[in-house]
Enzyme design. Structure first.
Site, PDB file in Angstrom:
ATOM      1  N   GLY A  70       0.812  -1.208   0.000  1.00 58.90           N
ATOM      2  CA  GLY A  70       0.000   0.000   0.000  1.00 58.90           C
ATOM      3  C   GLY A  70       0.848   1.261   0.000  1.00 58.90           C
ATOM      4  N   HIS A 102      23.882   5.797  -6.806  1.00 64.21           N
ATOM      5  CA  HIS A 102      24.709   6.029  -5.614  1.00 64.21           C
ATOM      6  C   HIS A 102      24.640   4.906  -4.583  1.00 64.21           C
ATOM      7  CE1 HIS A 102      25.294  10.696  -5.953  1.00 64.21           C
ATOM      8  NE2 HIS A 102      25.621  10.046  -7.063  1.00 64.21           N
ATOM      9  N   ARG A 136      33.567   6.405  -5.170  1.00 66.74           N
ATOM     10  CA  ARG A 136      33.365   6.690  -3.748  1.00 66.74           C
ATOM     11  C   ARG A 136      32.057   6.085  -3.252  1.00 66.74           C
ATOM     12  NH1 ARG A 136      31.609  11.116  -6.482  1.00 66.74           N
ATOM     13  NH2 ARG A 136      29.792  12.262  -5.717  1.00 66.74           N
ATOM     14  N   HIS A 137      31.095   5.925  -4.153  1.00 69.75           N
ATOM     15  CA  HIS A 137      29.821   5.333  -3.740  1.00 69.75           C
ATOM     16  C   HIS A 137      29.991   3.850  -3.410  1.00 69.75           C
ATOM     17  CE1 HIS A 137      28.072   9.084  -4.859  1.00 69.75           C
ATOM     18  NE2 HIS A 137      28.518   8.964  -6.100  1.00 69.75           N
TER      19      HIS A 137
END
Ligand code: RB5
Length: 149
Positions: A70, A102, A136-137
């Site tokens: 929902g 990311h 860096r992610h």
């Protein structure tokens, strides 16, 4: 279009119609759908459907997952308890792209009582059409994985 992928789908009773619309949409885009239901409109419990989709994905039966209830919230909470799952609820296309780019999210959750079908399908396209940027992610996603123990 994005590279063809196999997408596992599940929902609770509140989102059956939207889940089936998502299935038709992504099949029309050339992706394979593994729709694990349910198809009965009877009231059911979203945690078991979130878990089932998450386990199918974690066990390699699909490349990505899309789950619905929902609000999208409860089924997301259940799915995120399965090791290896990174699932975000999205009600906008920017977030749907960013959780791939990311956060390397491998599942998308949506709320059938929150958004309409047209927006939901655009969110699906943003999710499936975006790749993880890494760099860096990647370090940050590794930090999330480290929390799983
Ligand atoms: C079912 O009534 C509803 O609680 C469920 O679909 C979901 O919104 C829970 O997060």
């Amino acid at each position: 279009m994005s590279d063809p992928k196999t997408i596992v789908l599940s929902s609770d009773h509140a989102a059956i119609d939207l889940r089936q619309a998502v299935a038709r949409h992504i099949e029309a885009k050339g992706h394979a759908v593994r729709d694990i239901g349910p198809n009965s409109p009877e009231s059911t419990h979203y945690p078991k459907h979130g878990e089932a989709a998450a386990r199918a994905l974690a066990e390699g039966e699909a490349d990505l997952g899309i789950i619905l209830c929902g609000t999208g919230q409860g089924i997301m909470m259940a799915a995120n308890k399965v090791k290896g799952i990174r699932c975000g609820v999205c009600s906008d296309t920017f977030s749907a792209a960013m959780i791939r780019a990311h956060n390397n999210a491998n599942m998308l959750s949506m709320g059938a009582r929150v958004i309409g079908e047209g927006l939901a399908l655009e969110i699906v396209d943003a999710f499936l059409g975006t790749e993880f940027e890494g760099g860096r992610h990647g370090t940050r996603v590794e930090m999330i994985e480290a929390l799983e123990g």
